[in-house]
Design a protein around this motif. Structure first.
Motif, PDB file in Angstrom:
ATOM      1  N   PHE A  97       0.122 -43.437  45.432  1.00  0.00           N
ATOM      2  CA  PHE A  97       0.434 -42.578  44.294  1.00  0.00           C
ATOM      3  C   PHE A  97      -0.703 -42.571  43.274  1.00  0.00           C
ATOM      4  CE2 PHE A  97       5.374 -43.015  44.487  1.00  0.00           C
ATOM      5  CZ  PHE A  97       5.357 -42.483  45.770  1.00  0.00           C
ATOM      6  N   ALA A  98      -1.304 -43.726  43.044  1.00  0.00           N
ATOM      7  CA  ALA A  98      -2.322 -43.815  42.000  1.00  0.00           C
ATOM      8  C   ALA A  98      -3.419 -44.824  42.315  1.00  0.00           C
ATOM      9  CB  ALA A  98      -1.665 -44.178  40.657  1.00  0.00           C
ATOM     10  N   ASP A  99      -3.063 -45.995  42.871  1.00  0.00           N
ATOM     11  CA  ASP A  99      -4.026 -47.087  42.988  1.00  0.00           C
ATOM     12  C   ASP A  99      -5.221 -46.725  43.876  1.00  0.00           C
ATOM     13  OD1 ASP A  99      -4.540 -50.059  42.460  1.00  0.00           O
ATOM     14  OD2 ASP A  99      -4.672 -49.967  44.656  1.00  0.00           O
ATOM     15  N   ILE A 100      -4.987 -46.098  45.012  1.00  0.00           N
ATOM     16  CA  ILE A 100      -6.095 -45.769  45.918  1.00  0.00           C
ATOM     17  C   ILE A 100      -7.083 -44.802  45.266  1.00  0.00           C
ATOM     18  CG2 ILE A 100      -6.693 -44.622  48.092  1.00  0.00           C
ATOM     19  CD1 ILE A 100      -4.240 -45.921  49.333  1.00  0.00           C
ATOM     20  N   PRO A 101      -6.635 -43.655  44.719  1.00  0.00           N
ATOM     21  CA  PRO A 101      -7.624 -42.775  44.067  1.00  0.00           C
ATOM     22  C   PRO A 101      -8.312 -43.422  42.867  1.00  0.00           C
ATOM     23  CG  PRO A 101      -5.369 -41.998  43.699  1.00  0.00           C
ATOM     24  CD  PRO A 101      -5.300 -43.032  44.763  1.00  0.00           C
ATOM     25  N   LEU A 155     -20.284 -39.798  45.409  1.00  0.00           N
ATOM     26  CA  LEU A 155     -19.479 -39.771  46.625  1.00  0.00           C
ATOM     27  C   LEU A 155     -18.076 -40.332  46.350  1.00  0.00           C
ATOM     28  CD1 LEU A 155     -19.394 -39.095  49.619  1.00  0.00           C
ATOM     29  CD2 LEU A 155     -20.294 -41.395  50.109  1.00  0.00           C
ATOM     30  N   GLY A 156     -18.025 -41.407  45.559  1.00  0.00           N
ATOM     31  CA  GLY A 156     -16.735 -41.974  45.200  1.00  0.00           C
ATOM     32  C   GLY A 156     -15.884 -40.986  44.419  1.00  0.00           C
ATOM     33  N   PHE A 157     -16.523 -40.185  43.551  1.00  0.00           N
ATOM     34  CA  PHE A 157     -15.794 -39.189  42.765  1.00  0.00           C
ATOM     35  C   PHE A 157     -15.240 -38.088  43.666  1.00  0.00           C
ATOM     36  CE2 PHE A 157     -15.786 -35.231  40.213  1.00  0.00           C
ATOM     37  CZ  PHE A 157     -14.810 -35.590  39.290  1.00  0.00           C
ATOM     38  N   LEU A 158     -16.006 -37.654  44.646  1.00  0.00           N
ATOM     39  CA  LEU A 158     -15.520 -36.626  45.578  1.00  0.00           C
ATOM     40  C   LEU A 158     -14.331 -37.138  46.388  1.00  0.00           C
ATOM     41  CD1 LEU A 158     -18.928 -35.149  46.848  1.00  0.00           C
ATOM     42  CD2 LEU A 158     -17.363 -34.192  45.145  1.00  0.00           C
ATOM     43  N   TYR A 159     -14.432 -38.392  46.843  1.00  0.00           N
ATOM     44  CA  TYR A 159     -13.297 -38.986  47.559  1.00  0.00           C
ATOM     45  C   TYR A 159     -12.102 -39.176  46.622  1.00  0.00           C
ATOM     46  CZ  TYR A 159     -15.857 -39.957  51.879  1.00  0.00           C
ATOM     47  OH  TYR A 159     -16.539 -39.843  53.070  1.00  0.00           O
ATOM     48  N   PHE A 160     -12.379 -39.454  45.359  1.00  0.00           N
ATOM     49  CA  PHE A 160     -11.308 -39.571  44.365  1.00  0.00           C
ATOM     50  C   PHE A 160     -10.531 -38.259  44.261  1.00  0.00           C
ATOM     51  CE2 PHE A 160     -10.497 -38.293  39.906  1.00  0.00           C
ATOM     52  CZ  PHE A 160      -9.409 -39.109  39.624  1.00  0.00           C
ATOM     53  N   LEU A 161     -11.240 -37.139  44.194  1.00  0.00           N
ATOM     54  CA  LEU A 161     -10.580 -35.838  44.101  1.00  0.00           C
ATOM     55  C   LEU A 161      -9.729 -35.562  45.340  1.00  0.00           C
ATOM     56  CD1 LEU A 161     -13.453 -33.643  42.597  1.00  0.00           C
ATOM     57  CD2 LEU A 161     -11.518 -34.665  41.401  1.00  0.00           C
ATOM     58  N   LEU A 162     -10.274 -35.892  46.514  1.00  0.00           N
ATOM     59  CA  LEU A 162      -9.515 -35.718  47.751  1.00  0.00           C
ATOM     60  C   LEU A 162      -8.270 -36.598  47.750  1.00  0.00           C
ATOM     61  CD1 LEU A 162      -9.164 -34.670  50.659  1.00  0.00           C
ATOM     62  CD2 LEU A 162     -10.704 -36.509  51.406  1.00  0.00           C
ATOM     63  N   SER A 163      -8.427 -37.816  47.287  1.00  0.00           N
ATOM     64  CA  SER A 163      -7.311 -38.748  47.267  1.00  0.00           C
ATOM     65  C   SER A 163      -6.240 -38.323  46.261  1.00  0.00           C
ATOM     66  CB  SER A 163      -7.814 -40.158  46.933  1.00  0.00           C
ATOM     67  OG  SER A 163      -6.792 -41.114  47.054  1.00  0.00           O
ATOM     68  N   VAL A 188      -5.441 -35.202  45.561  1.00  0.00           N
ATOM     69  CA  VAL A 188      -4.680 -34.157  46.258  1.00  0.00           C
ATOM     70  C   VAL A 188      -3.657 -34.788  47.201  1.00  0.00           C
ATOM     71  CG1 VAL A 188      -4.825 -32.228  47.880  1.00  0.00           C
ATOM     72  CG2 VAL A 188      -6.533 -32.466  46.065  1.00  0.00           C
ATOM     73  N   MET A 189      -4.099 -35.807  47.943  1.00  0.00           N
ATOM     74  CA  MET A 189      -3.182 -36.479  48.864  1.00  0.00           C
ATOM     75  C   MET A 189      -2.105 -37.246  48.103  1.00  0.00           C
ATOM     76  SD  MET A 189      -3.766 -35.571  51.837  1.00  0.00           S
ATOM     77  CE  MET A 189      -2.381 -36.601  52.328  1.00  0.00           C
ATOM     78  N   VAL A 219      -7.383 -42.681  52.337  1.00  0.00           N
ATOM     79  CA  VAL A 219      -6.807 -41.335  52.384  1.00  0.00           C
ATOM     80  C   VAL A 219      -5.942 -41.176  53.633  1.00  0.00           C
ATOM     81  CG1 VAL A 219      -7.344 -38.876  52.577  1.00  0.00           C
ATOM     82  CG2 VAL A 219      -8.653 -40.322  51.010  1.00  0.00           C
ATOM     83  N   GLY A 220      -6.387 -41.767  54.738  1.00  0.00           N
ATOM     84  CA  GLY A 220      -5.593 -41.723  55.967  1.00  0.00           C
ATOM     85  C   GLY A 220      -4.258 -42.414  55.788  1.00  0.00           C
ATOM     86  N   LEU A 221      -4.244 -43.505  55.022  1.00  0.00           N
ATOM     87  CA  LEU A 221      -2.995 -44.206  54.735  1.00  0.00           C
ATOM     88  C   LEU A 221      -2.063 -43.316  53.923  1.00  0.00           C
ATOM     89  CD1 LEU A 221      -1.894 -47.067  55.348  1.00  0.00           C
ATOM     90  CD2 LEU A 221      -2.705 -47.753  53.090  1.00  0.00           C
ATOM     91  N   GLN A 222      -2.617 -42.598  52.957  1.00  0.00           N
ATOM     92  CA  GLN A 222      -1.801 -41.655  52.181  1.00  0.00           C
ATOM     93  C   GLN A 222      -1.217 -40.571  53.088  1.00  0.00           C
ATOM     94  OE1 GLN A 222      -5.114 -40.800  49.367  1.00  0.00           O
ATOM     95  NE2 GLN A 222      -3.569 -41.078  47.754  1.00  0.00           N
ATOM     96  N   LEU A 223      -2.027 -40.079  54.016  1.00  0.00           N
ATOM     97  CA  LEU A 223      -1.572 -39.032  54.933  1.00  0.00           C
ATOM     98  C   LEU A 223      -0.463 -39.535  55.847  1.00  0.00           C
ATOM     99  CD1 LEU A 223      -1.931 -36.196  56.130  1.00  0.00           C
ATOM    100  CD2 LEU A 223      -3.719 -37.108  57.608  1.00  0.00           C
ATOM    101  N   ILE A 224      -0.618 -40.758  56.354  1.00  0.00           N
ATOM    102  CA  ILE A 224       0.396 -41.331  57.248  1.00  0.00           C
ATOM    103  C   ILE A 224       1.724 -41.496  56.530  1.00  0.00           C
ATOM    104  CG2 ILE A 224       1.040 -43.419  58.513  1.00  0.00           C
ATOM    105  CD1 ILE A 224      -1.937 -43.730  59.237  1.00  0.00           C
ATOM    106  N   TRP A 225       1.690 -42.048  55.313  1.00  0.00           N
ATOM    107  CA  TRP A 225       2.934 -42.246  54.570  1.00  0.00           C
ATOM    108  C   TRP A 225       3.558 -40.924  54.159  1.00  0.00           C
ATOM    109  CZ3 TRP A 225       5.831 -46.175  54.984  1.00  0.00           C
ATOM    110  CH2 TRP A 225       5.314 -47.464  55.137  1.00  0.00           C
ATOM    111  N   SER A 226       2.725 -39.925  53.868  1.00  0.00           N
ATOM    112  CA  SER A 226       3.259 -38.593  53.554  1.00  0.00           C
ATOM    113  C   SER A 226       4.028 -38.046  54.750  1.00  0.00           C
ATOM    114  CB  SER A 226       2.131 -37.633  53.174  1.00  0.00           C
ATOM    115  OG  SER A 226       1.459 -38.052  52.010  1.00  0.00           O
ATOM    116  N   ALA A 227       3.435 -38.170  55.933  1.00  0.00           N
ATOM    117  CA  ALA A 227       4.099 -37.678  57.149  1.00  0.00           C
ATOM    118  C   ALA A 227       5.400 -38.433  57.410  1.00  0.00           C
ATOM    119  CB  ALA A 227       3.158 -37.810  58.341  1.00  0.00           C
ATOM    120  N   ILE A 228       5.379 -39.749  57.188  1.00  0.00           N
ATOM    121  CA  ILE A 228       6.587 -40.555  57.403  1.00  0.00           C
ATOM    122  C   ILE A 228       7.705 -40.115  56.458  1.00  0.00           C
ATOM    123  CG2 ILE A 228       7.571 -42.874  57.156  1.00  0.00           C
ATOM    124  CD1 ILE A 228       4.910 -43.978  58.189  1.00  0.00           C
ATOM    125  N   PHE A 229       7.384 -39.931  55.187  1.00  0.00           N
ATOM    126  CA  PHE A 229       8.405 -39.521  54.217  1.00  0.00           C
ATOM    127  C   PHE A 229       8.929 -38.117  54.522  1.00  0.00           C
ATOM    128  CE2 PHE A 229       6.587 -42.689  51.023  1.00  0.00           C
ATOM    129  CZ  PHE A 229       7.665 -43.540  51.138  1.00  0.00           C
TER     130      PHE A 229
END
Length: 276
Positions: free
Chosen positions: A225-229, A152-160, A162-163, A246-256
């Motif tokens: 960029f790297a630490d979360i995944p 499960l962690g690996f699947l979330y890693f792949l999603l992260s 991408v983000m 992942v939600g944090l990555q999405l929020i910062w992406s939208a802000i930028f």
């Protein structure tokens, strides 16, 4: 252009820029050697610190030696997604006055440059990343990239991951928008890019930073960029914390993205076309 035509144009532009990037095979191969060299060097240094630290201090920081070594190899693989400089082709257009030509295209300038920049970043980086991971897996015991902590962690890693790519591309365009119409040098933008690299965790895992900084390091944008995944892969960040990360990555992406569009639209109203 309507939304459908914009999507088709973006898809075509992305494929063309990706194909261009794949032509630079020698650059990709040399990049693999650089990544492997620094990855192996960091693994040796961390092994020394963990082995000979006083009272085992390094073993009580949230990352075991095995996790840290896996973190290092994956950090080298993801390092190429980060922006160390503004896209060279876009930078050339800013400096020589071709921004005026770009504005004549029937596509929003921010969208056009976002697709071009992200495709250029991905063109050779995926080859370099996969090769670095393959070498890490083939390293001898004690210096090799380990298995993911859980499926499960690996699947979330792949999603992260991408983000992380989206976030890196959004930040690259944010910096590009800041640089647009600036006539007094590149210093501030390169300082911003350097700070983002340091706070991403690719130079030093963020878990190894002082405890009082951990909340800030988790919430700041560059950890995405790297630490979360990477923490999702090694297990220092459990799968239950994946969606907030992942939600944090999405929020910062939208802000930028919003900030980059705003800055670019504002600067285009008073654009200074340099060169000729």
């Amino acid at each position: 252009m309507n939304f459908r035509n914009t999507c088709r144009a973006c898809g075509s532009l992305f494929r063309i820029r990706m194909a261009e990037g794949l032509q630079y095979r020698v650059s990709a191969i040399s990049g693999v050697f650089v990544s492997v060299f620094w990855g192996l060097l960091e693994c040796v240094l961390f092994t020394v610190f963990y082995t000979y630290s006083d009272n085992g201090a390094w073993n009580n920081n949230g990352l075991s030696l095995t996790q840290t070594i896996s973190y290092v190899w994956l950090a080298q693989a993801l390092f190429v997604l980060q922006t160390m400089s503004i896209d060279s082709e876009i930078m050339g257009k800013i400096n020589n006055g071709d921004v005026g030509v770009e504005l004549c295209r029937p596509m929003n300038l921010y969208t056009h440059w976002f697709v071009k920049s992200s495709a250029g970043k991905l063109g050779t980086s995926w080859v370099r990343s996969l090769a670095t991971i393959a070498v890490g897996l083939l390293m001898p015991a004690g210096y090799a990239l380990g298995r993911p902590a859980s499926v499960l962690g690996f699947l979330y890693f792949l999603l992260s991951v991408v983000m992380a790519f989206v976030l890196c591309s959004a930040f690259a365009m944010f910096v590009t928008a800041i640089r647009l119409n600036v006539t007094w040098g590149d210093g501030p933008t390169y300082i911003l890019l350097l700070v983002s690299g340091i706070l991403s965790g690719t130079y030093l895992p963020l878990r190894l930073w002082p405890d009082f900084m951990q909340t800030f390091l988790y919430l700041q944008p560059f950890g995405g960029f790297a630490d979360i995944p990477l923490q999702l892969y090694v297990g220092s960040l459990p799968p239950s914390a994946a969606l907030p990360g992942v939600g944090l990555q999405l929020i910062w992406s939208a802000i930028f993205i919003v900030a980059g569009r705003f800055i670019m639209n504002h600067k285009l109203k008073n654009i200074i076309v340099q060169g000729g």
